[in-house]
Enzyme design. Structure first.
Site, PDB file in Angstrom:
ATOM      1  N   LYS A   1       0.849  -1.191   0.000  1.00  0.00           N
ATOM      2  CA  LYS A   1       0.000   0.000   0.000  1.00  0.00           C
ATOM      3  C   LYS A   1       0.884   1.240   0.000  1.00  0.00           C
ATOM      4  CE  LYS A   1       0.731   1.473   4.449  1.00  0.00           C
ATOM      5  NZ  LYS A   1       1.518   2.690   4.739  1.00  0.00           N
TER       6      LYS A   1
ATOM      7  N   ASP B   1      -1.684  -0.925  10.839  1.00  0.00           N
ATOM      8  CA  ASP B   1      -1.980  -0.979   9.403  1.00  0.00           C
ATOM      9  C   ASP B   1      -2.742  -2.235   8.994  1.00  0.00           C
ATOM     10  OD1 ASP B   1      -0.765   1.438   8.962  1.00  0.00           O
ATOM     11  OD2 ASP B   1       1.058   0.618   8.061  1.00  0.00           O
TER      12      ASP B   1
END
Length: 290
Positions: free
Chosen positions: A13, A138
Site C-alpha cells: 500500500k 496498518d
C-alpha cells in the site's frame, strides 16, 4: 496425503498523504490518511495441517519466528476461533521491508483472510479487523480491503473512490526507524483536521516527510529525482517515495530510468530499487470475509 501449499497475494500500500492531528494519552499518534492498495506485493504460502501446529517453513531474513507477524496472526486466529487445525506458512518477499509500504502488515492480513477460508471459520470482516488491530495499526486496512480514508490510529476506515493511476515507487537502501521519526521534536503533531474535498484538491502533505528528509538525505534526493517526472511524495515514514502517472507507459518509462542507469544511485548516494504498479480498488482476497 499432504496438501500442497496455497498461494495468496499480499499487496503493498501507499499513503497518498499523512497528517498527524494529535496524540492520545497512551502515546499513539492520531492521523488522517488515504491508503491505496497496489497490484504489487508479497505472496503468502499456506498449507493447512491437521495437528494444530503453526510453523514457518522458510526463514525471513532479519525476522525471528516468534516476532513474525504471519505466525502471530495465525496463532491469534487459532486461539480466538478455537480451531483445531494448524498451518505451515512461508512468504515470498517483494515489498521492500521498512519502506512504509505495509509489507509485514499486509502479510499478516492475508494470513487472517486465507485461514478464515482454509479453516472454514466464516468469521466476519469486522471480527478479523479487530484481531488485526492487535497485531499492528496498518493490518485493519488490508482486511478492510478497499481504498480508504483513514483516521484514529489507523483503525477508522471509510471507503473512498480514487481515479485510476499507475505509480512508480522507489526505495533507497537505508534503514529508517519509525519510532525515532515519531519521537522527533521536529515532528508536527497538531495539523488541523482536513477533509476528503481538500484531499481531492491535493491540499495535503505527509507530516513525517519533513523530518525524514532532514535526517535521511537519501530520501530527499529520491524525492528530488522523482519530482522531475511527476509530483513525488513519501509513503508512511519512508523510506519509499512514489509518484503517480496517468498511463502504464509513462510509469514504465520512468521505471526504466531507475533500473537501467547508474545516474540515480550516484545522485542519491546509495543503492535504489524500484517498481511500477497500478492502484487497486479492492484487495484480491476481499471476498474471503463478509
Amino acid at each position: 496425503m499432504m496438501q500442497d501449499f496455497h498461494a495468496y497475494p499480499a499487496p503493498a500500500k501507499i499513503n497518498l498523504f499523512l497528517h498527524i492531528t494529535g496524540r492520545r494519552p497512551d502515546g499513539y499518534h492520531l492521523l488522517q490518511s488515504v491508503f491505496r492498495l497496489l497490484d504489487f506485493g508479497d505472496t503468502v504460502h499456506i498449507r493447512p495441517r491437521a495437528d494444530h501446529l503453526i510453523r514457518r517453513t522458510e526463514n525471513t531474513p532479519g525476522v525471528p519466528e516468534e516476532s513474525d507477524l504471519c505466525i502471530r496472526a495465525a496463532t491469534l486466529l487459532q486461539r480466538h476461533s478455537g480451531c483445531k487445525l494448524g498451518a505451515d506458512i512461508y512468504v515470498t518477499k517483494r515489498t521492500p521491508m521498512g519502506g512504509g509500504l505495509g509489507g509485514g502488515s499486509s502479510d499478516a492480513a492475508s494470513v487472517l483472510l486465507a485461514l478464515n477460508q482454509l479453516w472454514h471459520l466464516h468469521l466476519r470482516r469486522e471480527e478479523l479487523i479487530t484481531l488485526g488491530l492487535s497485531l499492528g495499526a496498518d493490518v485493519p486496512f488490508f482486511i478492510f480491503g478497499e481504498s480508504a480514508w483513514v483516521e484514529g490510529i489507523g483503525e477508522k476506515l471509510q471507503s473512498i473512490q480514487l481515479p485510476q493511476a499507475y505509480y512508480v515507487v522507489i526505495t533507497p537502501r537505508i534503514h529508517i526507524s519509525t519510532a525515532e521519526i515519531f519521537a522527533s521534536k521536529q515532528l508536527t503533531r497538531d495539523t488541523n483536521p482536513t477533509t476528503i474535498a481538500a484531499f481531492l484538491r491535493d491540499l495535503v502533505h505527509n507530516d513525517l516527510e519533513t523530518v525524514v528528509r532532514q535526517q535521511h538525505p537519501e530520501v530527499e534526493k529520491c524525492l528530488q529525482w522523482l519530482s522531475r517526472f511527476s509530483k513525488a511524495r513519501m509513503s508512511g515514514s519512508g523510506a519509499s517515495v512514489f509518484a503517480a502517472f496517468d498511463s502504464q507507459e509513462s510509469a514504465e518509462a520512468v521505471l526504466a530510468r531507475v533500473n537501467e542507469a547508474r545516474e540515480l544511485p550516484q545522485f542519491v548516494g546509495c543503492e535504489v530499487s524500484g517498481f511500477c504498479a497500478k492502484g487497486l480498488d479492492q484487495h484480491p482476497l476481499r471476498s474471503f470475509a463478509t
